[in-house]
Design a protein around this motif. Structure first.
Motif, PDB file in Angstrom:
ATOM      1  N   MET A   1      -8.120 -52.535 -65.700  1.00 40.49           N
ATOM      2  CA  MET A   1      -9.511 -52.693 -65.329  1.00 40.49           C
ATOM      3  C   MET A   1     -10.202 -51.439 -65.828  1.00 40.49           C
ATOM      4  SD  MET A   1     -10.855 -53.578 -61.549  1.00 40.49           S
ATOM      5  CE  MET A   1     -11.323 -51.971 -60.944  1.00 40.49           C
ATOM      6  N   GLN A   2     -11.147 -51.588 -66.733  1.00 45.27           N
ATOM      7  CA  GLN A   2     -11.808 -50.428 -67.306  1.00 45.27           C
ATOM      8  C   GLN A   2     -13.236 -50.340 -66.789  1.00 45.27           C
ATOM      9  OE1 GLN A   2     -11.643 -51.184 -71.476  1.00 45.27           O
ATOM     10  NE2 GLN A   2      -9.429 -51.320 -71.507  1.00 45.27           N
ATOM     11  N   PRO A   3     -13.709 -49.132 -66.469  1.00 47.39           N
ATOM     12  CA  PRO A   3     -15.103 -49.002 -66.063  1.00 47.39           C
ATOM     13  C   PRO A   3     -16.022 -49.496 -67.179  1.00 47.39           C
ATOM     14  CG  PRO A   3     -13.912 -46.967 -65.633  1.00 47.39           C
ATOM     15  CD  PRO A   3     -13.005 -47.851 -66.443  1.00 47.39           C
ATOM     16  N   ALA A   4     -17.078 -50.196 -66.807  1.00 54.74           N
ATOM     17  CA  ALA A   4     -18.056 -50.675 -67.784  1.00 54.74           C
ATOM     18  C   ALA A   4     -18.838 -49.483 -68.313  1.00 54.74           C
ATOM     19  CB  ALA A   4     -19.000 -51.687 -67.146  1.00 54.74           C
ATOM     20  N   MET A   5     -19.282 -49.591 -69.542  1.00 52.07           N
ATOM     21  CA  MET A   5     -20.017 -48.498 -70.166  1.00 52.07           C
ATOM     22  C   MET A   5     -21.454 -48.466 -69.642  1.00 52.07           C
ATOM     23  SD  MET A   5     -17.558 -47.348 -71.767  1.00 52.07           S
ATOM     24  CE  MET A   5     -18.387 -45.963 -72.470  1.00 52.07           C
TER      25      MET A   5
ATOM     26  N   GLU B   1     -28.678 -45.565 -61.821  1.00 49.92           N
ATOM     27  CA  GLU B   1     -28.802 -44.782 -60.608  1.00 49.92           C
ATOM     28  C   GLU B   1     -27.513 -44.826 -59.799  1.00 49.92           C
ATOM     29  OE1 GLU B   1     -30.976 -48.553 -58.632  1.00 49.92           O
ATOM     30  OE2 GLU B   1     -31.613 -47.518 -60.415  1.00 49.92           O
ATOM     31  N   VAL B   2     -27.489 -44.079 -58.700  1.00 47.75           N
ATOM     32  CA  VAL B   2     -26.326 -44.062 -57.820  1.00 47.75           C
ATOM     33  C   VAL B   2     -26.130 -45.464 -57.249  1.00 47.75           C
ATOM     34  CG1 VAL B   2     -25.413 -43.115 -55.666  1.00 47.75           C
ATOM     35  CG2 VAL B   2     -26.636 -41.639 -57.273  1.00 47.75           C
ATOM     36  N   PHE B   3     -24.900 -45.928 -57.264  1.00 45.82           N
ATOM     37  CA  PHE B   3     -24.558 -47.275 -56.824  1.00 45.82           C
ATOM     38  C   PHE B   3     -24.304 -47.279 -55.330  1.00 45.82           C
ATOM     39  CE2 PHE B   3     -21.789 -50.905 -56.181  1.00 45.82           C
ATOM     40  CZ  PHE B   3     -22.291 -51.862 -57.045  1.00 45.82           C
ATOM     41  N   GLU B   4     -25.140 -47.975 -54.575  1.00 49.58           N
ATOM     42  CA  GLU B   4     -24.968 -48.129 -53.128  1.00 49.58           C
ATOM     43  C   GLU B   4     -24.424 -49.527 -52.873  1.00 49.58           C
ATOM     44  OE1 GLU B   4     -25.385 -45.923 -50.706  1.00 49.58           O
ATOM     45  OE2 GLU B   4     -26.079 -44.355 -52.075  1.00 49.58           O
TER      46      GLU B   4
ATOM     47  N   LEU C   1     -14.917 -52.473 -54.929  1.00 50.85           N
ATOM     48  CA  LEU C   1     -15.028 -52.033 -56.323  1.00 50.85           C
ATOM     49  C   LEU C   1     -15.247 -50.528 -56.395  1.00 50.85           C
ATOM     50  CD1 LEU C   1     -15.324 -52.365 -59.366  1.00 50.85           C
ATOM     51  CD2 LEU C   1     -17.678 -53.144 -58.977  1.00 50.85           C
ATOM     52  N   LEU C   2     -16.175 -50.022 -55.617  1.00 57.47           N
ATOM     53  CA  LEU C   2     -16.448 -48.582 -55.623  1.00 57.47           C
ATOM     54  C   LEU C   2     -15.222 -47.798 -55.179  1.00 57.47           C
ATOM     55  CD1 LEU C   2     -18.791 -46.797 -56.412  1.00 57.47           C
ATOM     56  CD2 LEU C   2     -19.540 -46.809 -54.042  1.00 57.47           C
ATOM     57  N   SER C   3     -14.528 -48.278 -54.159  1.00 56.60           N
ATOM     58  CA  SER C   3     -13.313 -47.620 -53.699  1.00 56.60           C
ATOM     59  C   SER C   3     -12.254 -47.596 -54.798  1.00 56.60           C
ATOM     60  CB  SER C   3     -12.763 -48.334 -52.455  1.00 56.60           C
ATOM     61  OG  SER C   3     -11.549 -47.748 -52.048  1.00 56.60           O
ATOM     62  N   THR C   4     -12.133 -48.685 -55.533  1.00 64.00           N
ATOM     63  CA  THR C   4     -11.158 -48.754 -56.626  1.00 64.00           C
ATOM     64  C   THR C   4     -11.520 -47.773 -57.736  1.00 64.00           C
ATOM     65  OG1 THR C   4     -10.714 -51.072 -56.115  1.00 64.00           O
ATOM     66  CG2 THR C   4     -10.072 -50.298 -58.308  1.00 64.00           C
ATOM     67  N   LEU C   5     -12.785 -47.754 -58.121  1.00 65.36           N
ATOM     68  CA  LEU C   5     -13.221 -46.869 -59.194  1.00 65.36           C
ATOM     69  C   LEU C   5     -13.078 -45.398 -58.806  1.00 65.36           C
ATOM     70  CD1 LEU C   5     -16.347 -48.835 -60.469  1.00 65.36           C
ATOM     71  CD2 LEU C   5     -14.097 -48.675 -61.566  1.00 65.36           C
TER      72      LEU C   5
ATOM     73  N   ASP D   1     -23.709 -52.123 -67.693  1.00 66.58           N
ATOM     74  CA  ASP D   1     -24.683 -51.024 -67.674  1.00 66.58           C
ATOM     75  C   ASP D   1     -24.916 -50.438 -66.287  1.00 66.58           C
ATOM     76  OD1 ASP D   1     -24.969 -51.362 -70.414  1.00 66.58           O
ATOM     77  OD2 ASP D   1     -26.768 -52.597 -70.226  1.00 66.58           O
ATOM     78  N   GLN D   2     -23.959 -50.603 -65.386  1.00 65.07           N
ATOM     79  CA  GLN D   2     -24.085 -50.046 -64.047  1.00 65.07           C
ATOM     80  C   GLN D   2     -22.890 -49.140 -63.753  1.00 65.07           C
ATOM     81  OE1 GLN D   2     -25.294 -52.842 -60.986  1.00 65.07           O
ATOM     82  NE2 GLN D   2     -26.138 -54.184 -62.558  1.00 65.07           N
ATOM     83  N   GLU D   3     -23.116 -48.170 -62.869  1.00 65.24           N
ATOM     84  CA  GLU D   3     -22.058 -47.228 -62.519  1.00 65.24           C
ATOM     85  C   GLU D   3     -20.822 -47.950 -61.992  1.00 65.24           C
ATOM     86  OE1 GLU D   3     -21.180 -43.775 -59.192  1.00 65.24           O
ATOM     87  OE2 GLU D   3     -23.251 -44.220 -59.722  1.00 65.24           O
ATOM     88  N   ALA D   4     -21.013 -48.918 -61.121  1.00 67.80           N
ATOM     89  CA  ALA D   4     -19.883 -49.659 -60.551  1.00 67.80           C
ATOM     90  C   ALA D   4     -19.772 -51.001 -61.259  1.00 67.80           C
ATOM     91  CB  ALA D   4     -20.045 -49.828 -59.051  1.00 67.80           C
ATOM     92  N   GLY D   5     -19.179 -50.944 -62.429  1.00 61.85           N
ATOM     93  CA  GLY D   5     -18.915 -52.142 -63.207  1.00 61.85           C
ATOM     94  C   GLY D   5     -17.572 -51.990 -63.876  1.00 61.85           C
ATOM     95  N   PHE D   6     -17.060 -53.079 -64.424  1.00 65.39           N
ATOM     96  CA  PHE D   6     -15.772 -53.001 -65.098  1.00 65.39           C
ATOM     97  C   PHE D   6     -15.613 -54.147 -66.084  1.00 65.39           C
ATOM     98  CE2 PHE D   6     -15.143 -55.576 -61.377  1.00 65.39           C
ATOM     99  CZ  PHE D   6     -14.299 -56.592 -61.778  1.00 65.39           C
TER     100      PHE D   6
END
Length: 147
Positions: free
Chosen positions: A3-7, A11-14, A23-27, A124-129
């Motif tokens: 699982m790779q983080p999306a590029m 802003e900060v992902f809430e 997802l955030l915990s995994t990343l 295009d988001q901080e918490a993506g994959f």
């Protein structure tokens, strides 16, 4: 399973739902990637779909929905999904023909794929994959028969 983080980052992902918290915990290294993928199979995702001509206010029948599929750098197809409809709003501004969407289980999406393609979640988001096509094929093969 990779699982790779999306590029891209904005802003900060809430986190707004359980899938986003996982997802955030995994990343951030707090949850194992395989455990996240196992939970993803039963989680709801948002799949943007193309509007049917003249029916922009009517939800498409799921069997006829045309999901948003982009091309990667090598010209291979990539299915676009989001962790919620709200996460799709900004990205989808560049795709006006895709005004609708389906909120459904990730496993439902996998079962309806004819052949495995790569998937990007929350582009295009901080918490993506990203899930590569071979990982998607493994997930498709692991699904129990539909009830």
């Amino acid at each position: 399973m990779t699982m790779q983080p999306a590029m891209g980052q904005q802003e900060v992902f809430e986190p707004q739902n359980e899938l986003e918290r996982r997802l955030l915990s995994t990343l951030e290294g707090g949850m194992d990637g395989d455990d996240f993928i196992a939970s993803l199979l039963h989680a709801q995702v948002f799949m943007p779909v193309q509007d049917e001509p003249g029916e922009s206010e009517v939800a498409p029948h799921p069997a006829h929905a045309q999901p948003l599929v982009l091309q990667d750098e090598e010209g291979r197809p990539v299915l676009v999904l989001f962790t919620s409809p709200a996460r799709a709003k900004e990205f989808m501004q560049d795709f006006p023909d895709y005004g609708g969407g389906l909120l459904t289980e990730f496993s439902w999406v996998l079962r309806r794929m004819g052949s495995p393609v790569a998937i990007i979640v929350n582009p295009d988001q901080e918490a993506g994959f990203d899930l590569e096509a071979d990982s998607v094929a493994e997930l498709m093969a692991s699904l129990p028969p539909a009830a």
